[in-house]
Design an enzyme around this catalytic site. Structure first.
Site, short mmCIF file in Angstrom:
data_model
loop_
_atom_site.label_atom_id
_atom_site.label_comp_id
_atom_site.label_asym_id
_atom_site.label_seq_id
_atom_site.Cartn_x
_atom_site.Cartn_y
_atom_site.Cartn_z
N SER A 16 61.39 21.26 51.74
CA SER A 16 62.18 20.24 52.46
C SER A 16 63.65 20.32 52.05
CB SER A 16 61.60 18.83 52.21
OG SER A 16 61.80 18.43 50.89
N LEU A 90 60.67 31.19 36.34
CA LEU A 90 61.87 31.27 35.49
C LEU A 90 62.75 32.40 36.01
CD1 LEU A 90 63.06 30.02 32.85
CD2 LEU A 90 62.05 31.96 31.64
N ILE A 91 64.05 32.18 36.07
CA ILE A 91 64.97 33.22 36.55
C ILE A 91 65.26 34.18 35.39
CG2 ILE A 91 67.30 33.66 37.47
CD1 ILE A 91 65.42 32.30 39.48
N HIS A 107 66.91 19.40 40.09
CA HIS A 107 65.74 18.89 39.38
C HIS A 107 65.59 17.40 39.68
CE1 HIS A 107 62.62 18.97 36.34
NE2 HIS A 107 63.08 17.81 35.95
N ASP A 148 65.70 24.29 33.40
CA ASP A 148 66.41 23.01 33.52
C ASP A 148 67.46 22.78 32.43
OD1 ASP A 148 64.64 22.48 35.63
OD2 ASP A 148 63.18 21.58 34.28
C1 GAR Z 1 62.03 18.89 44.66
O1 GAR Z 1 61.82 17.55 44.32
C2 GAR Z 1 62.81 19.61 43.57
O2 GAR Z 1 63.77 18.83 42.96
C3 GAR Z 1 61.71 19.95 42.61
O3 GAR Z 1 60.65 20.36 43.42
C4 GAR Z 1 60.70 19.65 44.65
C5 GAR Z 1 60.60 20.65 45.79
O4 GAR Z 1 60.48 20.00 47.02
N1 GAR Z 1 62.11 20.96 41.67
C6 GAR Z 1 61.73 20.98 40.39
O5 GAR Z 1 60.94 20.18 39.95
C7 GAR Z 1 62.35 22.09 39.56
N2 GAR Z 1 61.99 21.96 38.17
P1 GAR Z 1 60.74 20.78 48.38
O6 GAR Z 1 59.94 22.09 48.31
O7 GAR Z 1 60.23 19.88 49.47
O8 GAR Z 1 62.21 21.06 48.49
#
Ligand code: GAR
Length: 202
Positions: A16, A90-91, A107, A148
């Site tokens: 999203s 991890l990058i 994050h 992070d």
């Molecule tokens: C988002 O909330 C993003 O911040 C989180 O994963 C979700 C992905 O949603 N990322 C992390 O937790 C990174 N550590 P999406 O696929 O709908 O964009």
């Protein structure tokens, strides 16, 4: 004419955020989303990219770790900046060195709280509820070799209400992500305006 900034979005799941970013930059004069990479062939993010006619590439976990295929793809597609949007792996340092200060991540908490390995998606919001936090939010940061952990560029807060659960918090936080991540990316990636004569020492 100046070349456009070319973003590659890395996404592992729903996508999203990837969609909000593709939408925001669709007709942007200086920045475009030039590709979407995923480690997950089932990621819904790939479908979203097709909708925006953004080229996609799926590579497996090992290819992301070894990095050569990733770098090859990024070079062939003249990518200038990398945007992580719900990317789980991890990058590797090799990629960070190839794109210094040019990789950004979002994050869904106020780092350093509720970050680190394994802290992803709903797990983060569940931890926020368990800890009895009164506020949470999003953190947008540069990426270094640890989960992070890089330099924070922006943090936006929202409240946690007594009636909230992990799901309702996730919805509120995701809304902030969609609104603010594209704007922060725009500022971070935008080329500096051309220097004034006295700045160039003329
Ligand atoms: C988002 O909330 C993003 O911040 C989180 O994963 C979700 C992905 O949603 N990322 C992390 O937790 C990174 N550590 P999406 O696929 O709908 O964009």
């Amino acid at each position: 004419m100046m070349e456009k900034i070319r973003l590659a979005v890395f996404a592992s799941g729903n996508g999203s955020n990837a969609e909000a970013i593709m939408k925001y930059f669709q007709n942007h004069p200086k920045i475009e989303v030039a590709g979407l990479l995923s480690n997950n062939p089932e990621a819904y993010a790939l479908e979203r990219a097709k909708k925006f006619q953004v080229p996609t590439k799926v590579l497996d976990k090992n290819q992301f770790r070894e990095c050569d295929e990733v770098l090859k793809w990024l070079n062939t597609n003249k990518i200038t900046h990398i945007v992580l949007a719900g990317f789980l792996l991890l990058i590797p340092e090799k990629l960070i060195n190839a794109f210094p200060d040019r990789i950004i991540n979002i994050h869904p908490s106020l780092l350093p709280k509720f970050g680190g390995k394994g802290m992803y998606g709903m797990k983060v919001h569940e931890a926020v509820v368990t800890a009895g936090e009164k506020e949470t939010g999003i953190t947008i940061h540069l990426v270094n070799a640890h989960y992070d952990d890089g330099k924070i560029l922006a943090q936006i807060k929202c409240s946690v209400l007594p009636a909230d659960n992990a799901k309702s918090i996730a919805e509120r936080v995701l809304q902030l992500e969609h609104e603010d991540y594209p704007k922060v990316i725009e500022q971070w990636a935008s080329p500096a305006p051309s220097p004034l004569p006295w700045e160039r020492g003329v």
